[in-house]
Design a protein around this motif. Sequence first.
Motif, PDB file in Angstrom:
ATOM      1  N   ASP A 143       0.830  -1.219   0.000  1.00  0.00           N
ATOM      2  CA  ASP A 143       0.000   0.000   0.000  1.00  0.00           C
ATOM      3  C   ASP A 143       0.858   1.260   0.000  1.00  0.00           C
ATOM      4  O   ASP A 143       0.520   2.252  -0.637  1.00  0.00           O
ATOM      5  N   ALA A 144       1.984   1.234   0.710  1.00  0.00           N
ATOM      6  CA  ALA A 144       2.856   2.412   0.807  1.00  0.00           C
ATOM      7  C   ALA A 144       3.868   2.485  -0.335  1.00  0.00           C
ATOM      8  O   ALA A 144       4.467   3.536  -0.560  1.00  0.00           O
ATOM      9  N   TYR A 145       4.032   1.409  -1.076  1.00  0.00           N
ATOM     10  CA  TYR A 145       5.068   1.333  -2.102  1.00  0.00           C
ATOM     11  C   TYR A 145       4.938   2.387  -3.208  1.00  0.00           C
ATOM     12  O   TYR A 145       5.929   3.057  -3.526  1.00  0.00           O
ATOM     13  N   PRO A 146       3.763   2.596  -3.799  1.00  0.00           N
ATOM     14  CA  PRO A 146       3.671   3.625  -4.849  1.00  0.00           C
ATOM     15  C   PRO A 146       4.006   5.029  -4.331  1.00  0.00           C
ATOM     16  O   PRO A 146       4.653   5.814  -5.038  1.00  0.00           O
ATOM     17  N   THR A 147       3.595   5.328  -3.113  1.00  0.00           N
ATOM     18  CA  THR A 147       3.904   6.634  -2.529  1.00  0.00           C
ATOM     19  C   THR A 147       5.404   6.795  -2.365  1.00  0.00           C
ATOM     20  O   THR A 147       5.977   7.835  -2.707  1.00  0.00           O
ATOM     21  N   PHE A 148       6.054   5.758  -1.853  1.00  0.00           N
ATOM     22  CA  PHE A 148       7.505   5.790  -1.694  1.00  0.00           C
ATOM     23  C   PHE A 148       8.202   6.043  -3.031  1.00  0.00           C
ATOM     24  O   PHE A 148       9.061   6.915  -3.141  1.00  0.00           O
ATOM     25  N   LEU A 149       7.842   5.255  -4.046  1.00  0.00           N
ATOM     26  CA  LEU A 149       8.486   5.426  -5.348  1.00  0.00           C
ATOM     27  C   LEU A 149       8.263   6.826  -5.914  1.00  0.00           C
ATOM     28  O   LEU A 149       9.192   7.446  -6.432  1.00  0.00           O
ATOM     29  N   PHE A 206       9.107   5.419  11.517  1.00  0.00           N
ATOM     30  CA  PHE A 206      10.340   5.844  10.862  1.00  0.00           C
ATOM     31  C   PHE A 206      10.122   5.969   9.350  1.00  0.00           C
ATOM     32  O   PHE A 206      10.602   6.897   8.710  1.00  0.00           O
ATOM     33  N   GLY A 207       9.376   5.034   8.781  1.00  0.00           N
ATOM     34  CA  GLY A 207       9.057   5.079   7.359  1.00  0.00           C
ATOM     35  C   GLY A 207       8.267   6.324   6.987  1.00  0.00           C
ATOM     36  O   GLY A 207       8.518   6.948   5.944  1.00  0.00           O
ATOM     37  N   LYS A 208       7.332   6.712   7.847  1.00  0.00           N
ATOM     38  CA  LYS A 208       6.566   7.944   7.609  1.00  0.00           C
ATOM     39  C   LYS A 208       7.481   9.162   7.607  1.00  0.00           C
ATOM     40  O   LYS A 208       7.314  10.074   6.800  1.00  0.00           O
ATOM     41  N   ILE A 266      10.641   9.263   6.757  1.00  0.00           N
ATOM     42  CA  ILE A 266      11.442   9.263   5.532  1.00  0.00           C
ATOM     43  C   ILE A 266      10.603   9.733   4.345  1.00  0.00           C
ATOM     44  O   ILE A 266      11.064  10.536   3.521  1.00  0.00           O
ATOM     45  N   ILE A 267       9.375   9.270   4.257  1.00  0.00           N
ATOM     46  CA  ILE A 267       8.494   9.711   3.167  1.00  0.00           C
ATOM     47  C   ILE A 267       8.235  11.214   3.285  1.00  0.00           C
ATOM     48  O   ILE A 267       8.216  11.928   2.280  1.00  0.00           O
ATOM     49  N   SER A 268       8.081  11.713   4.497  1.00  0.00           N
ATOM     50  CA  SER A 268       7.899  13.158   4.693  1.00  0.00           C
ATOM     51  C   SER A 268       9.128  13.933   4.232  1.00  0.00           C
ATOM     52  O   SER A 268       9.012  14.984   3.599  1.00  0.00           O
ATOM     53  N   PHE A 269      10.313  13.409   4.543  1.00  0.00           N
ATOM     54  CA  PHE A 269      11.561  14.047   4.106  1.00  0.00           C
ATOM     55  C   PHE A 269      11.629  14.096   2.577  1.00  0.00           C
ATOM     56  O   PHE A 269      11.973  15.125   1.990  1.00  0.00           O
ATOM     57  N   LEU A 270      11.296  12.989   1.925  1.00  0.00           N
ATOM     58  CA  LEU A 270      11.332  12.952   0.465  1.00  0.00           C
ATOM     59  C   LEU A 270      10.294  13.905  -0.136  1.00  0.00           C
ATOM     60  O   LEU A 270      10.564  14.565  -1.144  1.00  0.00           O
ATOM     61  N   PHE A 271       9.138  13.993   0.488  1.00  0.00           N
ATOM     62  CA  PHE A 271       8.108  14.928   0.028  1.00  0.00           C
ATOM     63  C   PHE A 271       8.608  16.370   0.165  1.00  0.00           C
ATOM     64  O   PHE A 271       8.425  17.190  -0.742  1.00  0.00           O
ATOM     65  N   LEU A 272       9.245  16.663   1.274  1.00  0.00           N
ATOM     66  CA  LEU A 272       9.799  17.994   1.496  1.00  0.00           C
ATOM     67  C   LEU A 272      10.875  18.313   0.454  1.00  0.00           C
ATOM     68  O   LEU A 272      10.911  19.416  -0.094  1.00  0.00           O
ATOM     69  N   MET A 273      11.739  17.350   0.171  1.00  0.00           N
ATOM     70  CA  MET A 273      12.751  17.545  -0.871  1.00  0.00           C
ATOM     71  C   MET A 273      12.100  17.864  -2.212  1.00  0.00           C
ATOM     72  O   MET A 273      12.548  18.762  -2.934  1.00  0.00           O
ATOM     73  N   SER A 274      11.056  17.132  -2.551  1.00  0.00           N
ATOM     74  CA  SER A 274      10.350  17.358  -3.817  1.00  0.00           C
ATOM     75  C   SER A 274       9.761  18.763  -3.859  1.00  0.00           C
ATOM     76  O   SER A 274       9.899  19.477  -4.859  1.00  0.00           O
ATOM     77  N   SER A 275       9.129  19.154  -2.777  1.00  0.00           N
ATOM     78  CA  SER A 275       8.503  20.475  -2.709  1.00  0.00           C
ATOM     79  C   SER A 275       9.529  21.595  -2.833  1.00  0.00           C
ATOM     80  O   SER A 275       9.308  22.573  -3.552  1.00  0.00           O
ATOM     81  N   VAL A 276      10.654  21.445  -2.156  1.00  0.00           N
ATOM     82  CA  VAL A 276      11.714  22.459  -2.224  1.00  0.00           C
ATOM     83  C   VAL A 276      12.280  22.526  -3.643  1.00  0.00           C
ATOM     84  O   VAL A 276      12.541  23.617  -4.163  1.00  0.00           O
ATOM     85  N   ALA A 329      23.140  17.204   3.887  1.00  0.00           N
ATOM     86  CA  ALA A 329      23.466  17.123   5.319  1.00  0.00           C
ATOM     87  C   ALA A 329      22.269  16.616   6.118  1.00  0.00           C
ATOM     88  O   ALA A 329      22.416  15.821   7.045  1.00  0.00           O
ATOM     89  N   ALA A 330      21.077  17.075   5.754  1.00  0.00           N
ATOM     90  CA  ALA A 330      19.872  16.676   6.488  1.00  0.00           C
ATOM     91  C   ALA A 330      19.545  15.203   6.293  1.00  0.00           C
ATOM     92  O   ALA A 330      18.961  14.571   7.175  1.00  0.00           O
ATOM     93  N   SER A 331      19.935  14.630   5.159  1.00  0.00           N
ATOM     94  CA  SER A 331      19.636  13.218   4.934  1.00  0.00           C
ATOM     95  C   SER A 331      20.356  12.331   5.955  1.00  0.00           C
ATOM     96  O   SER A 331      19.852  11.274   6.311  1.00  0.00           O
ATOM     97  N   ALA A 332      21.505  12.776   6.441  1.00  0.00           N
ATOM     98  CA  ALA A 332      22.204  12.020   7.488  1.00  0.00           C
ATOM     99  C   ALA A 332      21.405  12.000   8.784  1.00  0.00           C
ATOM    100  O   ALA A 332      21.493  11.064   9.571  1.00  0.00           O
ATOM    101  N   LEU A 333      20.586  13.019   9.003  1.00  0.00           N
ATOM    102  CA  LEU A 333      19.748  13.073  10.210  1.00  0.00           C
ATOM    103  C   LEU A 333      18.674  11.985  10.200  1.00  0.00           C
ATOM    104  O   LEU A 333      18.103  11.673  11.246  1.00  0.00           O
ATOM    105  N   LEU A 334      18.403  11.413   9.032  1.00  0.00           N
ATOM    106  CA  LEU A 334      17.426  10.324   8.954  1.00  0.00           C
ATOM    107  C   LEU A 334      17.875   9.109   9.751  1.00  0.00           C
ATOM    108  O   LEU A 334      17.057   8.270  10.114  1.00  0.00           O
ATOM    109  N   LEU A 335      19.160   9.008   9.999  1.00  0.00           N
ATOM    110  CA  LEU A 335      19.681   7.870  10.744  1.00  0.00           C
ATOM    111  C   LEU A 335      19.374   7.946  12.240  1.00  0.00           C
ATOM    112  O   LEU A 335      19.473   6.934  12.937  1.00  0.00           O
ATOM    113  N   LEU A 336      19.020   9.128  12.705  1.00  0.00           N
ATOM    114  CA  LEU A 336      18.687   9.270  14.127  1.00  0.00           C
ATOM    115  C   LEU A 336      17.328   8.637  14.409  1.00  0.00           C
ATOM    116  O   LEU A 336      16.389   8.821  13.658  1.00  0.00           O
ATOM    117  N   PRO A 337      17.231   7.898  15.503  1.00  0.00           N
ATOM    118  CA  PRO A 337      15.938   7.269  15.824  1.00  0.00           C
ATOM    119  C   PRO A 337      14.893   8.255  16.265  1.00  0.00           C
ATOM    120  O   PRO A 337      15.079   9.349  16.593  1.00  0.00           O
TER     121      PRO A 337
END
Length: 156
Positions: A57-63, A109-111, A113-123, A148-156
């Motif tokens: 269900d989340a796969y198309p959104t991720f891609l 955590f998956g949510k 990451i998807i939010s980060f990718l959405f933000l990248m797209s918007s920017v 630099a911010a993508s490295a922050l994704l590793l933080l729990p």
Amino acid sequence: METCKVVENIYLLVVVTLISVLQNVFFAQKVERECKCKNIHMAAFERVSCANRNCMDAYPTFLAVMWCAGLCLNQAPAAFAGIIYLLVRQKYFIGYLGHSSQSTPGYLFGKRIISFLFLMSSVGIFNYLLVRYYGSDYKEYVETITGAASALLLLP
């Protein structure tokens, strides 16, 4: 020569997409194995099947957001976030096999990451509009920040 330039701009996204396809095959095989099991445990099959459905269900959104982020802004942080998402999705799937509450950290955590990718797209889209209508290009600055911010994704 033009084809090489296009491939150079998307090859990381292609690699992450192909890895995600292999992961989907793994999930499908887990469901199939559980279904064919002679000692059918309906609860185990339901958990595997539900985990697979949730991931699909989340796969198309991720891609969509990974490719948009990679094309509109920068493929390297988008692909990095994509790999992290696949690891998180694996954790979610395996966690769901034990008990559904074990999958919650992976889901949250998956949510993120998807939010980060959405933000990248918007920017990236916003920067395109700035260039197009105002002549101001901030892409280099934004790429540095997202890298630099993508490295922050590793933080729990």
